[in-house]
Enzyme design. Structure first.
Site, PDB file in Angstrom:
ATOM      1  N   CYS A 167       0.835  -1.212   0.000  1.00  0.00           N
ATOM      2  CA  CYS A 167       0.000   0.000   0.000  1.00  0.00           C
ATOM      3  C   CYS A 167       0.868   1.261   0.000  1.00  0.00           C
ATOM      4  O   CYS A 167       0.534   2.260  -0.659  1.00  0.00           O
ATOM      5  CB  CYS A 167      -0.931  -0.006   1.212  1.00  0.00           C
ATOM      6  SG  CYS A 167      -2.277  -1.190   1.085  1.00  0.00           S
ATOM      7  N   CYS A 231      14.588  25.373 -20.384  1.00  0.00           N
ATOM      8  CA  CYS A 231      14.463  25.737 -21.800  1.00  0.00           C
ATOM      9  C   CYS A 231      13.056  25.383 -22.264  1.00  0.00           C
ATOM     10  O   CYS A 231      12.567  24.279 -22.011  1.00  0.00           O
ATOM     11  CB  CYS A 231      15.507  24.976 -22.622  1.00  0.00           C
ATOM     12  SG  CYS A 231      15.311  25.173 -24.413  1.00  0.00           S
ATOM     13  N   CYS A 265      14.151  34.308 -24.406  1.00  0.00           N
ATOM     14  CA  CYS A 265      14.339  35.325 -23.374  1.00  0.00           C
ATOM     15  C   CYS A 265      14.261  34.659 -22.008  1.00  0.00           C
ATOM     16  O   CYS A 265      13.256  34.016 -21.687  1.00  0.00           O
ATOM     17  CB  CYS A 265      13.277  36.412 -23.506  1.00  0.00           C
ATOM     18  SG  CYS A 265      13.312  37.630 -22.158  1.00  0.00           S
ATOM     19  N   CYS A 268      11.104  36.065 -19.701  1.00  0.00           N
ATOM     20  CA  CYS A 268       9.705  35.687 -19.889  1.00  0.00           C
ATOM     21  C   CYS A 268       9.529  34.312 -20.503  1.00  0.00           C
ATOM     22  O   CYS A 268       8.410  33.795 -20.534  1.00  0.00           O
ATOM     23  CB  CYS A 268       8.994  36.722 -20.765  1.00  0.00           C
ATOM     24  SG  CYS A 268       9.675  36.852 -22.442  1.00  0.00           S
ATOM     25  N   HIS A 273      13.124  38.132 -28.487  1.00  0.00           N
ATOM     26  CA  HIS A 273      12.354  39.301 -28.936  1.00  0.00           C
ATOM     27  C   HIS A 273      13.176  40.586 -28.805  1.00  0.00           C
ATOM     28  O   HIS A 273      12.611  41.668 -28.625  1.00  0.00           O
ATOM     29  CB  HIS A 273      11.038  39.425 -28.161  1.00  0.00           C
ATOM     30  CG  HIS A 273      11.193  39.435 -26.670  1.00  0.00           C
ATOM     31  ND1 HIS A 273      11.564  40.554 -25.966  1.00  0.00           N
ATOM     32  CD2 HIS A 273      11.023  38.453 -25.756  1.00  0.00           C
ATOM     33  CE1 HIS A 273      11.617  40.269 -24.676  1.00  0.00           C
ATOM     34  NE2 HIS A 273      11.291  39.003 -24.512  1.00  0.00           N
ATOM     35  N   CYS A 318      12.172  37.844 -49.991  1.00  0.00           N
ATOM     36  CA  CYS A 318      12.565  39.168 -50.480  1.00  0.00           C
ATOM     37  C   CYS A 318      11.331  40.030 -50.713  1.00  0.00           C
ATOM     38  O   CYS A 318      10.304  39.567 -51.216  1.00  0.00           O
ATOM     39  CB  CYS A 318      13.351  39.016 -51.772  1.00  0.00           C
ATOM     40  SG  CYS A 318      13.905  40.577 -52.472  1.00  0.00           S
TER      41      CYS A 318
END
Length: 517
Positions: A167, A231, A265, A268, A273, A318
């Site tokens: 148990c 990560c 980052c 956060c 960014h 492009c």
């Protein structure tokens, strides 16, 4: 008559032993003393040389990537360090550190003030079971399964709550495998706050459960430490150690690179960014989400040729577009003539503010506000889309690299400049994308114009490299040097932009239309 160098120096400086009188010896001794006195100056010179070594860019932070084994070793080192101070067993010290979220100084201070209270609050108590073992108890009946077999193994911690071994094993397996608990598993008895230690888990748990238990202890360790973060890449097992605090995120964007290759980052957990601070990034994403219908309209992949109104689809990174029908060359972003791009008239990145008279009235102001937002969102979304197209283009270019290798006689290493160009394009597109979110919240001043100039220079260089990158395979060999040079140049322009914005954030030079603290 010419003299040899030995004769020349000997005529002025060489003296015989007889000529070394007391005055000469004194002078030589003084010179030697002077030389030895200059040792301090030499040390200072070397120190200055060390100070002049290249400084780390302002937009980079110090960090370390840690594997699962390295995280375990860090925990062991901290437990051993505190164990010698408190005089407690390893398992008990580990529970105390987890209870205090690995804040060593706070634990020691509290323990020295009132050890009994600390032990009780942590779920340990004054008594400790140094050698847990299974026992057979005559007349015992398990309160969980009601089995009273005299030959069954039972287990109890120092709290005295005994259950059969099967148990107890099932209880631990459910807590660890199903509920994801590890460091704060309590005794199975309701109301008992005694914590199950690692020795008990090793005694009762199966190898599979024990392995999961170790993983969860690592998880709680990282979650409890403000300088550690996992990560965010799927199934990545690395953690990053970075000393940047949450209170500093308005001054720095702590971008790190995990061993798995993901740039994100640390503040956060979002993908890289830079140069947009975390607060602005969150506000921008929220605004884009709120204006979703507008964003959907803007992010459409087709536009009309400004000359013949034919529908055109963008199929590459492009922004230099040529209408197949009328051959008109224009910019995909601003729809202006491409001939003006790359000249002093290039102004695609800058939003021209309307005058007060043009924005008179509530409706006009609302229209001007929407127009301003669309200007920045259009360019933000375009670079995001172009980055994906550039990445897809490189996948196709791998075949070109193979073809180029066989047709030009280049080695596989020599054609790697295409991969370097692709990486530079994606990285610069990512940076350019966030420069528009950054610029959207900037107040108009001289610093803003400097920022937009740097933004423009990087954008122009990226478009030129992107155009080179899309050449057919048979033209790639001829443009190799140009592409290598342009790859280096876009990296240089990106560093200049990031360095300027990072210094401005650190010095609190930038003025925003919203609070970023």
């Amino acid at each position: 008559m010419a003299m040899s160098s030995d004769e020349e120096y000997g005529s002025d400086q060489m003296m015989s032993d007889d000529e070394l009188d007391a005055d000469s010896l004194g002078e030589l001794a003084g010179n030697l003393d002077s030389d030895y006195d200059n040792d301090a100056d030499d040390d200072q010179f070397l120190e200055n040389m060390r100070d002049d070594k290249p400084q780390k860019p302002a937009y980079e932070v110090d960090y370390t990537t840690l594997s699962d084994a390295e995280l375990r070793n860090k925990q062991k080192e901290q437990v051993e360090d505190v164990r010698h101070i408190l005089g407690q067993p390893v398992e008990q010290t580990a529970i105390l550190l987890r209870y205090f979220k690995w804040q060593k100084e706070r634990l020691i201070d509290k323990y020295m003030d009132d050890p009994d209270k600390v032990l009780e609050d942590a779920g340990l108590g004054a008594e400790w079971n140094d050698d847990p073992k299974l026992e057979k108890v005559r007349g015992f009946s398990c309160d969980i399964c009601c089995d009273d077999d005299a030959e069954m193994n039972t287990y109890s911690m120092r709290c005295g709550h005994r259950y059969c071994a099967d148990c107890y094993k099932q209880y631990l397996e459910n807590k660890i495998m199903s509920e994801g608990e590890s460091g704060r598993i309590q005794c199975p008895t309701d109301g008992c706050s005694r914590i199950v230690d690692s020795k008990t888990v090793r005694l009762l748990a199966s190898p599979k459960v024990l392995a999961r238990y170790g993983e969860l202890l690592n998880r709680t360790y990282v979650d409890d430490k403000p300088n550690l973060r996992w990560c965010p890449a799927p199934e990545c097992e690395f953690a990053v150690d970075c000393a940047v605090r949450q209170t500093e995120l308005h001054k720095i964007i702590p971008t790190v690179v995990c061993n798995c290759g993901l740039r994100f980052c640390f503040g956060c957990g979002h993908n890289d960014h830079q140069p947009c601070p975390c607060a602005l990034m969150k506000k921008w994403l929220k605004k884009c989400e709120d204006d979703s219908e507008t964003a959907n309209w803007i992010s459409a992949h087709t536009k009309e040729c400004p000359k013949c109104v034919s529908t055109i689809e963008k199929n590459g990174g492009c922004n230099h577009m040529t209408c197949r029908k009328c051959k008109h060359e224009f910019c995909w972003v601003c729809m202006g003539p491409w001939s003006e791009h790359g000249t002093n008239w290039y102004n695609c990145n800058r939003f021209e503010e309307k005058s007060g008279e043009e924005a008179r009235g509530q409706q006009a102001k609302s229209r001007a506000s929407l127009e301003r937002y669309l200007h920045y969102y259009n360019r933000y979304a375009n670079h995001d889309h172009s980055a994906k197209l550039d990445k897809d283009l490189y996948v196709k270019t791998e075949k070109k690299m193979t073809s180029l290798q066989s047709s030009s006689g280049m080695s596989w290493i020599e054609v790697q400049y295409l991969e370097a160009a692709s990486t530079a394009l994606q990285q610069c597109r990512q940076t350019l994308k966030w420069t528009y979110a950054f610029a959207f919240y900037l107040q108009r001043n001289n610093d803003t114009y400097i920022f937009e100039d740097n933004q423009r220079d990087l954008e122009m260089a990226v478009e030129q490299l992107s155009e080179l990158f899309e050449k057919p395979a048979d033209q790639l060999a001829a443009s190799r040097k140009e592409m290598v040079d342009k790859t280096a140049y876009v990296g240089h322009r990106r560093r200049i932009l990031l360095e300027d914005t990072a210094n401005g954030l650190r010095d609190e030079r930038w003025q925003f239309t919203t609070d970023i603290r």
